[in-house]
Design a protein around this motif. Structure first.
Motif, PDB file in Angstrom:
ATOM      1  N   ASP A   6       0.806  -1.214   0.000  1.00  0.00           N
ATOM      2  CA  ASP A   6       0.000   0.000   0.000  1.00  0.00           C
ATOM      3  C   ASP A   6       0.842   1.269   0.000  1.00  0.00           C
ATOM      4  O   ASP A   6       0.375   2.332  -0.314  1.00  0.00           O
ATOM      5  CB  ASP A   6      -0.904   0.027   1.234  1.00  0.00           C
ATOM      6  N   GLU A   7       2.098   1.120   0.401  1.00  0.00           N
ATOM      7  CA  GLU A   7       2.905   2.316   0.611  1.00  0.00           C
ATOM      8  C   GLU A   7       3.476   2.877  -0.691  1.00  0.00           C
ATOM      9  O   GLU A   7       3.467   4.076  -0.910  1.00  0.00           O
ATOM     10  CB  GLU A   7       4.038   1.987   1.589  1.00  0.00           C
ATOM     11  N   THR A  10       1.036   3.634  -5.343  1.00  0.00           N
ATOM     12  CA  THR A  10      -0.384   3.874  -5.094  1.00  0.00           C
ATOM     13  C   THR A  10      -1.083   4.422  -6.334  1.00  0.00           C
ATOM     14  O   THR A  10      -2.287   4.586  -6.345  1.00  0.00           O
ATOM     15  CB  THR A  10      -0.588   4.865  -3.930  1.00  0.00           C
ATOM     16  N   THR A  11      -0.321   4.735  -7.368  1.00  0.00           N
ATOM     17  CA  THR A  11      -0.921   5.189  -8.628  1.00  0.00           C
ATOM     18  C   THR A  11      -0.393   4.299  -9.749  1.00  0.00           C
ATOM     19  O   THR A  11       0.619   3.609  -9.598  1.00  0.00           O
ATOM     20  CB  THR A  11      -0.516   6.632  -8.958  1.00  0.00           C
ATOM     21  N   TRP A  13       1.090   5.356 -12.234  1.00  0.00           N
ATOM     22  CA  TRP A  13       2.386   5.927 -12.604  1.00  0.00           C
ATOM     23  C   TRP A  13       3.505   5.312 -11.766  1.00  0.00           C
ATOM     24  O   TRP A  13       4.562   4.961 -12.283  1.00  0.00           O
ATOM     25  CB  TRP A  13       2.372   7.439 -12.403  1.00  0.00           C
ATOM     26  N   ARG A  15       3.305   2.479 -10.059  1.00  0.00           N
ATOM     27  CA  ARG A  15       3.357   1.009 -10.212  1.00  0.00           C
ATOM     28  C   ARG A  15       4.257   0.588 -11.374  1.00  0.00           C
ATOM     29  O   ARG A  15       4.899  -0.446 -11.318  1.00  0.00           O
ATOM     30  CB  ARG A  15       1.948   0.448 -10.377  1.00  0.00           C
ATOM     31  N   GLY A  93      -2.393  20.405 -12.655  1.00  0.00           N
ATOM     32  CA  GLY A  93      -1.137  19.740 -12.932  1.00  0.00           C
ATOM     33  C   GLY A  93      -1.055  18.300 -12.470  1.00  0.00           C
ATOM     34  O   GLY A  93      -0.122  17.596 -12.816  1.00  0.00           O
ATOM     35  N   ASP A  94      -2.025  17.847 -11.683  1.00  0.00           N
ATOM     36  CA  ASP A  94      -1.984  16.458 -11.238  1.00  0.00           C
ATOM     37  C   ASP A  94      -2.556  15.577 -12.352  1.00  0.00           C
ATOM     38  O   ASP A  94      -3.335  16.023 -13.173  1.00  0.00           O
ATOM     39  CB  ASP A  94      -2.815  16.304  -9.965  1.00  0.00           C
ATOM     40  N   LEU A  95      -2.140  14.323 -12.386  1.00  0.00           N
ATOM     41  CA  LEU A  95      -2.614  13.451 -13.459  1.00  0.00           C
ATOM     42  C   LEU A  95      -3.253  12.192 -12.875  1.00  0.00           C
ATOM     43  O   LEU A  95      -2.611  11.431 -12.158  1.00  0.00           O
ATOM     44  CB  LEU A  95      -1.446  13.056 -14.372  1.00  0.00           C
ATOM     45  N   ASN A  96      -4.506  11.990 -13.218  1.00  0.00           N
ATOM     46  CA  ASN A  96      -5.200  10.799 -12.762  1.00  0.00           C
ATOM     47  C   ASN A  96      -4.742   9.564 -13.533  1.00  0.00           C
ATOM     48  O   ASN A  96      -4.125   9.677 -14.587  1.00  0.00           O
ATOM     49  CB  ASN A  96      -6.706  10.984 -12.925  1.00  0.00           C
ATOM     50  N   ASP A  97      -5.095   8.409 -12.999  1.00  0.00           N
ATOM     51  CA  ASP A  97      -4.717   7.172 -13.672  1.00  0.00           C
ATOM     52  C   ASP A  97      -5.368   7.049 -15.046  1.00  0.00           C
ATOM     53  O   ASP A  97      -4.863   6.352 -15.924  1.00  0.00           O
ATOM     54  CB  ASP A  97      -5.096   5.966 -12.800  1.00  0.00           C
ATOM     55  N   ASP A 145       4.155   8.597  -7.574  1.00  0.00           N
ATOM     56  CA  ASP A 145       2.858   8.615  -6.916  1.00  0.00           C
ATOM     57  C   ASP A 145       2.490  10.040  -6.517  1.00  0.00           C
ATOM     58  O   ASP A 145       1.371  10.486  -6.658  1.00  0.00           O
ATOM     59  CB  ASP A 145       2.872   7.734  -5.661  1.00  0.00           C
ATOM     60  N   GLU A 146       3.508  10.758  -6.003  1.00  0.00           N
ATOM     61  CA  GLU A 146       3.249  12.127  -5.577  1.00  0.00           C
ATOM     62  C   GLU A 146       3.087  13.057  -6.762  1.00  0.00           C
ATOM     63  O   GLU A 146       2.298  13.978  -6.747  1.00  0.00           O
ATOM     64  CB  GLU A 146       4.409  12.626  -4.703  1.00  0.00           C
ATOM     65  N   ARG A 147       3.886  12.838  -7.789  1.00  0.00           N
ATOM     66  CA  ARG A 147       3.997  13.802  -8.886  1.00  0.00           C
ATOM     67  C   ARG A 147       4.051  13.054 -10.216  1.00  0.00           C
ATOM     68  O   ARG A 147       5.116  12.939 -10.817  1.00  0.00           O
ATOM     69  CB  ARG A 147       5.287  14.595  -8.671  1.00  0.00           C
ATOM     70  N   PRO A 148       2.908  12.571 -10.684  1.00  0.00           N
ATOM     71  CA  PRO A 148       2.906  11.730 -11.891  1.00  0.00           C
ATOM     72  C   PRO A 148       3.575  12.383 -13.093  1.00  0.00           C
ATOM     73  O   PRO A 148       4.115  11.702 -13.954  1.00  0.00           O
ATOM     74  CB  PRO A 148       1.415  11.521 -12.165  1.00  0.00           C
TER      75      PRO A 148
ATOM     76  N   ARG B 338      -8.032   5.567  -4.510  1.00  0.00           N
ATOM     77  CA  ARG B 338      -6.670   5.937  -4.908  1.00  0.00           C
ATOM     78  C   ARG B 338      -6.177   7.090  -4.040  1.00  0.00           C
ATOM     79  O   ARG B 338      -5.034   7.107  -3.585  1.00  0.00           O
ATOM     80  CB  ARG B 338      -6.679   6.335  -6.377  1.00  0.00           C
ATOM     81  N   ARG B 350       1.753   7.884   8.019  1.00  0.00           N
ATOM     82  CA  ARG B 350       3.207   7.939   7.970  1.00  0.00           C
ATOM     83  C   ARG B 350       3.760   9.337   8.148  1.00  0.00           C
ATOM     84  O   ARG B 350       4.960   9.543   8.156  1.00  0.00           O
ATOM     85  CB  ARG B 350       3.700   7.346   6.637  1.00  0.00           C
ATOM     86  N   ARG B 358       2.920  17.895  -1.431  1.00  0.00           N
ATOM     87  CA  ARG B 358       2.393  17.650  -2.762  1.00  0.00           C
ATOM     88  C   ARG B 358       0.868  17.808  -2.775  1.00  0.00           C
ATOM     89  O   ARG B 358       0.302  18.388  -3.694  1.00  0.00           O
ATOM     90  CB  ARG B 358       2.787  16.241  -3.210  1.00  0.00           C
TER      91      ARG B 358
END
Ligand SMILES: [Zn+2]
Lengths: 183, 627
Positions: A6-7, A10-11, A13, A15, A93-97, A145-148, B338, B350, B358
């Motif tokens: 899980d850590e 998580t996206t 991108w 994976r 600016g974020d990108l979804n899956d 995950d943080e910044r795709p 997600r 965490r 972010r």
């Protein structure tokens, strides 16, 4: 054994890169993996820098090791395709899956391909990949995950994270280079 | 070469100009003595200050919040001076760009292309939220507002009652909301009392409609009053109670439809069929749980601009944040599962700073939260004072026997224990309020409760000096006892008590009489729960908390009924506390709780539950009188 799946990754991108460290096709996980995860979790992967075609990092294990990974960049027609897919993304600016899926459907490679990737570490381990490379894959998965958008920077898209039409800009997205005017 | 300042940023050592959007003035900055440098450059001098700014660090990798020396000049004189300023090559690009923009404004030319020439240094003043800066375009638009009170591009009429009522920081909030229409909407999370409603009305008033406002029933009346006051030209239709079954067909494009969360839950399908222009969810924490019917109904609504208003901080409550943004900016945070894996787990479990940073980058542009303390010059002071009261012999005797009886007979365990602890706490708090509440004798009320005697004296003094007070209690019985006693001893007339058992009409009347009637009562008793939010009671300059609530935020929220925009005098908040008792224990908990508030994330356990977990000895030590 419990997994910490899980850590990291998580996206979609993240994976892509986590799979380098723990390929789903292999039944027995790499015994070095828990150590690699722990290095990433404890911030032992320093100065990770992802630019066009290149990832560099320093991994502090017992001593410091320089890690260098290269991936092929997209050519101009591919970049143009990518820009088209990205054109109607929500501001911010974020990108979804779903963007990940759309890019893949447009024929763009996002996952690092073992055949075209190079990965080196300055340690003496004969194991390939060494634990430092594994740790860098895991850490880069977390960064993605943080910044795709880093995945696109890596492939040669130079668009920044800064969303164009917003009224308020978070400090983290303020560009330093142009702060006082064109450098 | 460069000098470091508080916060780590480095001064460029070249004179710069920056527009401070939320106070509508220009700042000269960039050097150690900006006043002198500005005078040398032929620019007007102004008030010296330290300005919070986004500034590149010396190493030049990141931009950090930094306080720098600056000189503030009002927009009008600054623009006049900048327009006629002869550019100096030693000045920073921000100053030269503003000079070109000012000249274009003076000459009535378009500034469109000039906006892109304005570097970040020209709009780097921190937003009052402390975490963002306003864009160059927002700064230029705000300058136009600041010098003309409106402009051709958005045909604002300065004589418009709502435009006239807006303060500079509110104007900035309104501009932000208007611009948010291009990407869905936003969460206006200004701290209670900063005037979120008037900002929303300013947005509604200048858009085509039809608009939908959803709010708790208790503030429907407040919305109607504020709409009438600030936007008298707008038709307001209620969709509540008996009017609920009327069709929505009759809506003109002018209309604002006011409704409650109850109706939103019940009539989701009907409301979802309308193409709304703006939807405002007031007290939007009502949809904080994304699985509830209200939250799902809200997500189904169609509008060009969606606004969620809430006074509670949302950035650290990630489920709540997701739910609000899923309404205002669908898709921004992605699917909930997600989002939870990606951020909720990283930030809440965490404590990942990188993930929190972010998340703020993604969310920051769409949430605006400003604190009263940062807008402080706009509001007069709030003076807090704790009034420690003694126990009478009767109170002390009752308190001791009640505590002993319960502890001797045993508290049990589990749910049973929790129930008994709660009953005990309530009884002890009743005794502190007045022994008559725990052990009725029908006797005279005076001289039997330290707090009642003290509050009677205080209120007599307040009323004598011609001031007005709000008195809060959490118990209906206490409120009724106070109303009877204070009516007899202090005012000589009925003291109104606003509580949840009253109809909306009766409550409205009470509020109007207190707030507006020249012969209105000098004090108003309120139950803490019934007076939670929305009410505007700025006629009071004193707030009394007769008993303690577990959560200090609830008390603050109540105090803000009086200490809010519109208040012109200092407000004194008196919190009564019975010495050595459970009330003092609560005060101690508050002291600890205030320190923890930033960290306590996603905890829903109540203090009562915590207390039920204590052992008998610990509970005794906390509650008994001889501490
Ligand atoms: Zn290695």
């Amino acid at each position: 054994m419990t997994t910490m799946s899980d850590e990291f990754g998580t996206t979609a991108w993240g994976r892509d890169w986590l799979r380098l460290a723990e390929p789903t096709s292999i039944i027995r996980p790499d015994p070095a993996l828990p150590r690699a995860r722990s290095l990433a979790r404890n911030d032992r992967v320093h100065d990770l820098d992802a630019t066009t075609g290149l990832i560099e990092a320093t991994v502090r294990d017992r001593s410091r090791h320089r890690v260098r990974i290269t991936v092929p960049i997209w050519d101009e027609p591919l970049l143009a395709k990518a820009r088209t897919v990205l054109a109607d993304q929500p501001v911010g600016g974020d990108l979804n899956d779903s963007v990940h899926t759309a890019l893949k459907q447009a024929g763009l490679t996002l996952a690092p391909d073992p055949a075209t990737r190079t990965a080196t570490c300055d340690c003496t381990s004969r194991k390939d990949p060494c634990v430092h490379l594994l740790a860098t894959y895991v850490e880069f998965a977390r960064r993605l995950d943080e910044r795709p958008r880093l995945a696109l920077v890596l492939r040669g898209l130079t668009t920044s994270d800064t969303p164009g039409e917003i009224t308020r800009i978070p400090l983290g997205l303020v560009e330093v280079a142009t702060f006082y005017g064109t450098p | 070469m460069s000098t470091e300042f508080d916060g780590g940023g480095a001064l460029p050592e070249v004179l710069q100009a920056c527009f401070v959007v939320e106070s509508e003035c220009f700042a000269w900055w960039g050097v150690r003595n900006p006043g002198t440098a500005a005078a040398e450059a032929g620019l007007p001098e102004g008030a010296e200050t330290r300005l919070p700014l986004a500034l590149p660090e010396r190493a030049g990798r990141a931009v950090v919040a930094t306080e720098v020396p600056a000189v503030l000049v009002d927009a009008e004189s600054a623009v006049a001076a900048l327009a006629n300023w002869s550019s100096s090559t030693t000045a920073g690009e921000s100053l030269r760009a503003w000079s070109r923009i000012a000249a274009a404004m003076r000459d009535g030319e378009s500034v469109e292309t000039l906006i892109d020439e304005l570097p970040t240094a020209g709009h780097a003043a921190l937003c009052l939220d402390g975490a963002t800066i306003w864009s160059g375009r927002a700064a230029v638009d705000a300058v136009r507002h600041g010098i003309t009170g409106g402009d051709a591009t958005d045909d604002a009429d300065p004589a418009d009652p709502v435009e006239a009522a807006l303060r500079p920081y509110q104007r900035a909030g309104v501009a932000w909301l208007r611009a948010a229409a291009t990407h869905g909407g936003g969460v206006l999370a200004d701290e209670m009392g900063l005037g979120k409603t008037v900002q929303a009305i300013a947005v509604l008033a200048r858009r085509p409609g039809p608009h939908l406002v959803v709010c708790p029933t208790s503030v429907l009346g407040n919305w109607a009053r504020e709409l009438d006051r600030f936007a008298p030209g707008i038709d307001v239709a209620f969709r509540t109670g008996s009017a609920r079954n009327e069709g929505l067909d009759g809506l003109t494009t002018e209309s604002v439809v006011l409704t409650s969360y109850g109706v939103l839950r019940g009539d989701a399908d009907v409301l979802a069929k309308v193409g709304w222009d703006v939807i405002v969810l007031d007290e939007a924490q009502q949809i904080k749980n994304p699985d509830t019917r209200a939250a799902r109904a809200a997500r189904k609504l169609n509008a060009r601009l969606r606004v969620a208003m809430t006074g509670t901080p949302v950035e650290n409550r990630l489920d709540e944040l997701w739910s609000l943004l899923a309404f205002t900016n669908p898709g921004l945070l992605g699917p909930r599962a997600r989002f939870r894996r990606r951020f909720a787990a990283a930030v809440e479990q965490r404590r990942s700073e990188a993930a929190a940073r972010r998340l703020h980058e993604i969310v920051g542009p769409h949430v605006l939260r400003r604190h009263k303390s940062d807008v402080a010059p706009e509001l007069p002071a709030k003076i807090e004072s704790t009034v420690v009261c003694e126990l009478t012999a009767e109170q002390e005797r009752l308190y001791r026997t009640s505590l002993e009886e319960v502890l001797d007979s045993g508290l049990g365990s589990g749910i049973e224990r929790r129930g008994r602890v709660l009953t005990l706490l309530t009884r002890l708090k009743h005794i502190c309020n007045h022994p008559e509440l725990a052990h009725p004798t029908g006797g005279h009320l005076g001289g039997r409760s330290g707090k009642l005697d003290r509050v009677t004296e205080m209120l007599a003094e307040i009323v004598d000096s011609g001031e007005r007070a709000l008195v809060f209690t959490q118990y209906r019985e206490t409120g009724e006892l106070l109303a009877a006693h204070l009516g007899e001893e202090v005012t000589g007339r009925t003291v109104p008590f606003l509580h949840g058992g009253l109809s909306t009409t009766v409550r409205e009347e009470m509020i109007n009489r207190f707030q507006l009637d020249p012969d209105g009562p000098p004090m108003l008793l309120l139950s803490l729960r019934a007076a939670g939010f929305g009410l505007n009671l700025t006629r009071a300059t004193h707030v009394v908390h007769y008993d303690r609530w577990w959560n200090p935020a609830v008390e603050d929220q109540a105090s803000d009924r009086a200490h809010r925009i519109g208040q012109t005098r200092a407000v004194t908040v008196h919190t009564l506390c019975t010495e050595r008792s459970v009330e003092e224990a609560i005060a101690d908990l508050h002291a600890g709780k205030r320190d923890l508030s930033g960290i306590a994330v996603g905890r829903t356990r109540t203090v009562e539950t915590d207390l039920a977990r204590l052992g008998d000895d610990q509970l005794r030590a906390l509650l008994e009188l001889d501490r």
